[in-house]
Design an enzyme around this catalytic site. Structure first.
Site, PDB file in Angstrom:
ATOM      1  N   ASP A  34      -9.641  -6.916  -0.005  1.00  0.00           N
ATOM      2  CA  ASP A  34      -8.930  -6.462  -1.197  1.00  0.00           C
ATOM      3  C   ASP A  34      -8.157  -5.203  -0.863  1.00  0.00           C
ATOM      4  OD1 ASP A  34      -8.127  -6.248  -3.902  1.00  0.00           O
ATOM      5  OD2 ASP A  34      -9.829  -4.956  -4.382  1.00  0.00           O
ATOM      6  N   HIS A  35      -7.002  -5.039  -1.467  1.00  0.00           N
ATOM      7  CA  HIS A  35      -6.276  -3.777  -1.368  1.00  0.00           C
ATOM      8  C   HIS A  35      -6.937  -2.741  -2.268  1.00  0.00           C
ATOM      9  CE1 HIS A  35      -2.507  -6.330  -0.300  1.00  0.00           C
ATOM     10  NE2 HIS A  35      -3.098  -5.891   0.803  1.00  0.00           N
TER      11      HIS A  35
ATOM     12  N   TYR B 245      -6.403  -5.196  -7.468  1.00  0.00           N
ATOM     13  CA  TYR B 245      -6.538  -6.529  -8.080  1.00  0.00           C
ATOM     14  C   TYR B 245      -6.019  -7.638  -7.158  1.00  0.00           C
ATOM     15  CZ  TYR B 245      -6.307  -3.101 -11.887  1.00  0.00           C
ATOM     16  OH  TYR B 245      -6.456  -1.981 -12.663  1.00  0.00           O
ATOM     17  N   HIS B 246      -6.290  -7.526  -5.834  1.00  0.00           N
ATOM     18  CA  HIS B 246      -5.792  -8.499  -4.872  1.00  0.00           C
ATOM     19  C   HIS B 246      -6.903  -9.112  -4.017  1.00  0.00           C
ATOM     20  CE1 HIS B 246      -1.697  -6.145  -4.852  1.00  0.00           C
ATOM     21  NE2 HIS B 246      -1.870  -6.861  -5.957  1.00  0.00           N
ATOM     22  N   PRO B 247      -7.989  -9.637  -4.579  1.00  0.00           N
ATOM     23  CA  PRO B 247      -9.036 -10.230  -3.739  1.00  0.00           C
ATOM     24  C   PRO B 247      -8.548 -11.507  -3.054  1.00  0.00           C
ATOM     25  CG  PRO B 247      -9.467 -10.677  -6.050  1.00  0.00           C
ATOM     26  CD  PRO B 247      -8.313  -9.725  -6.016  1.00  0.00           C
TER      27      PRO B 247
END
Length: 609
Positions: A330-331, A532-534
């Site tokens: 994730d980011h 919010y980038h899983p």
């Protein structure tokens, strides 16, 4: 005028729009019941699922069932308003997940658990996100191909990005890298005078303006976003809605899939719960999972496909021993507030005038998410960028604190101190904006695991943030660059000096000398949070890759008639926001499933790019 008035204004705007100006769509409800069988069953109507269902159902002789745990995006009028994205988190259209307590991050969050919003509605997280369109870096995909993902190099995937796109930015209309006439609009996202300040500052530091979705990603990139006519344009809106009257496509909402059905390592269908009734549907060809990087591994493990030891602990019979739920990436970001004596972001707050402007013309403040630009920074010895800055032109305000605490799961003990700090900014009539320092390629790896064998128990999400020491080093390097930005003539012209961050109320870090390394390390550990980038929990790789869950055809290894086709298959997280790459994956997945080459004509143009 306080924050509550703008929030009320937004609420009034969407109410009037929805009940007076919006025309009802007879296809909103989808199908109530399913046939006994379909050729293809797609689980999850998120960003990828909407694309895939639309592409497969373009063939009239193919029957498709799309199952979604959430409801219709048309039932919540706030979804259409780009400015109101934050209103959607922790609402009925959000799974509202929380991570497991973190050891090296999220220390300033309630119980050391970060919030992880994920869309539970048609369009998925693309219905609640901030709409930024970033494809990633060409070396991301070339890296996938070098590591065994044949057919996924940049040259292979670029035509699928182009296929989806309808570029609305005039200077890019003739670019061979950009698409025209696709279902997905991409427009310029600059809205306030601050955009010029951001650009001038980066040019002072030697960064040129670039199309980050074109030939070169590195540099200053004015935001490109999926907005059209002043409204959110998710894949539900762009792809699925125009296709929902096809007789061979059924969409069932509020359907929670509980298990993938198998017979001797061959998938035969799925079971799902709707209105407290269990349903079973058969797939005559394939089941395709597009439920995202959290729910895909959960469903696979519930169905006996996953790490053998973990499944045995859950008393689930093992169908296939695969590293499902591993490799979670994730980011993560550190946000810094800067002062702005021009108060440009404050001037963009909703008002009666902007509400009327939006209702009549679909323009103005409410028509934009206000993330106005990104900068992609790379080290001299690196092929792809390590850091992304996003410039968020939005005004802080005391009445925003309660919402911010809930959105991030921030420890409520610091509420009063933050409110006081924001009130000080209002009293001095100094505006604010944010820069978000984003770690693009974390070396830390997390996991998704089952809490129990109950499909309605949320999974255990452990991103393992900042576990690898190099992640903190990259974030600190980004902070150093951010301070150089603050020292530019452009930033100083509006009072955005390097001293601004010291005004923020962020205990216990305020007790440390600013701007020391100790201060930033403390702040990172306590207040860095998800972008919010899983991704990557069903990792793609060669069939003999022991770390892979799916092969380059997106087929689950060792299981027949089952694929995964969304961000969870990414071998490594790409350089930028993940919505556009997820759309690309779904576009390519449709061709892999159907055995066609829908982008042959595009590839002739892009072959040598």
């Amino acid at each position: 005028m306080g924050w509550r008035w703008p929030v009320l204004t937004v609420s009034c705007a969407v109410f009037i729009y929805y009940y007076i100006y919006s025309r009802s769509d007879p296809r909103v409800s989808g199908h109530v019941s399913a046939n006994s069988s379909y050729d293809y069953i797609i689980v999850g109507a998120g960003t990828a699922g909407c694309v895939l269902a639309t592409r497969l159902s373009e063939y009239p002789d193919i029957s498709v069932l799309l199952l979604e745990a959430g409801g219709s995006e048309e039932d919540n009028p706030v979804i259409r308003v780009p400015f109101a994205a934050l209103e959607l988190q922790n609402s009925e259209v959000d799974w509202a997940y929380r991570t497991e307590p973190q050891q090296k991050a999220c220390l300033g969050m309630d119980k050391q658990r970060c919030a992880w919003p994920r869309g539970k509605v048609l369009g998925g997280s693309g219905s609640i996100n901030n709409l930024i369109y970033v494809r990633g870096n060409r070396h991301d995909y070339d890296g996938w191909a070098r590591e065994g993902c044949k057919g996924w190099s940049y040259k292979d995937v670029l035509p699928y990005f182009i296929k989806s796109e309808d570029i609305q930015i005039s200077e890019f209309r003739n670019s061979a890298y950009r698409g025209k006439g696709g279902p997905l609009p991409v427009k310029d996202g600059t809205v306030t005078p601050l955009a010029d300040i951001y650009r001038q500052a980066m040019e002072e530091l030697g960064y040129t303006v670039t199309d980050c979705n074109g030939r070169t990603q590195t540099g200053y990139c004015p935001t490109q976003e999926n907005v059209m006519g002043g409204e959110r344009w998710s894949t539900a809106r762009a792809f699925l809605r125009p296709a929902m009257n096809r007789p061979n496509l059924h969409v069932i909402m509020n359907a929670h899939v509980t298990k993938i059905l198998t017979d001797k390592k061959m998938v035969t269908g799925v079971s799902f719960i709707k209105d407290n009734i269990k349903h079973t549907v058969r797939a005559t060809k394939e089941v395709v999972l597009t439920a995202g990087a959290i729910n895909n591994p959960q469903l696979l493990m519930l169905s006996g496909i996953g790490p053998k030891k973990h499944l045995q602990q859950m008393n689930i019979p093992v169908m296939a021993d695969l590293p499902v739920g591993d490799n979670l990436q994730d980011h993560i970001l550190m946000g810094v507030t800067f002062n702005d004596r021009t108060n440009s972001a404050g001037a963009a707050l909703p008002s009666l005038a902007t509400m009327l402007q939006y209702l009549i013309f679909r323009s103005g403040t409410l028509s934009e998410p206000h993330l106005e630009a990104s900068v992609f920074l790379k080290d001299d010895d690196s092929q792809f960028p390590s850091t992304q800055f996003t410039f968020y032109s939005i005004q802080n305000h005391p009445e925003l604190i309660d919402k911010f605490i809930k959105l991030t799961n921030l420890d409520p003990k610091i509420r009063d101190g933050m409110r006081e700090r924001f009130q000080k900014s209002i009293n001095t009539e100094i505006g604010t904006f944010f820069i978000e320092n984003i770690l693009l390629h974390p070396k830390s790896r997390g996991t998704i695991r089952l809490q129990s064998a109950d499909p309605f128990d949320p999974p255990l999400i452990d991103p393992n943030y900042l576990d690898h020491p190099d992640d903190a080093k990259v974030l600190l390097k980004g902070i150093d660059t951010m301070m150089k930005i603050a020292n530019t003539t452009a930033f100083r012209s509006i009072g955005a000096s390097p001293n601004d961050p010291s005004d923020e109320y962020l205990p216990p870090c305020n007790e440390l000398p600013f701007p020391s390394k100790e201060y930033w390390v403390c702040r990172m550990a306590h207040y860095a949070y998800t972008v919010y980038h899983p991704t990557s929990t069903c990792k793609m790789g060669a069939a003999n890759d022991v770390t892979a869950v799916v092969d380059p055809q997106l087929r689950v290894i060792g299981i027949k008639n089952l694929r995964v086709a969304d961000a969870s298959v990414m071998r490594n997280i790409p350089s930028g926001n993940t919505n556009a790459p997820t759309i690309m994956i779904a576009e390519k997945a449709a061709d892999l499933i159907l055995g066609v080459d829908s982008v042959k004509h595009i590839r002739k143009v892009t072959e040598n790019l």
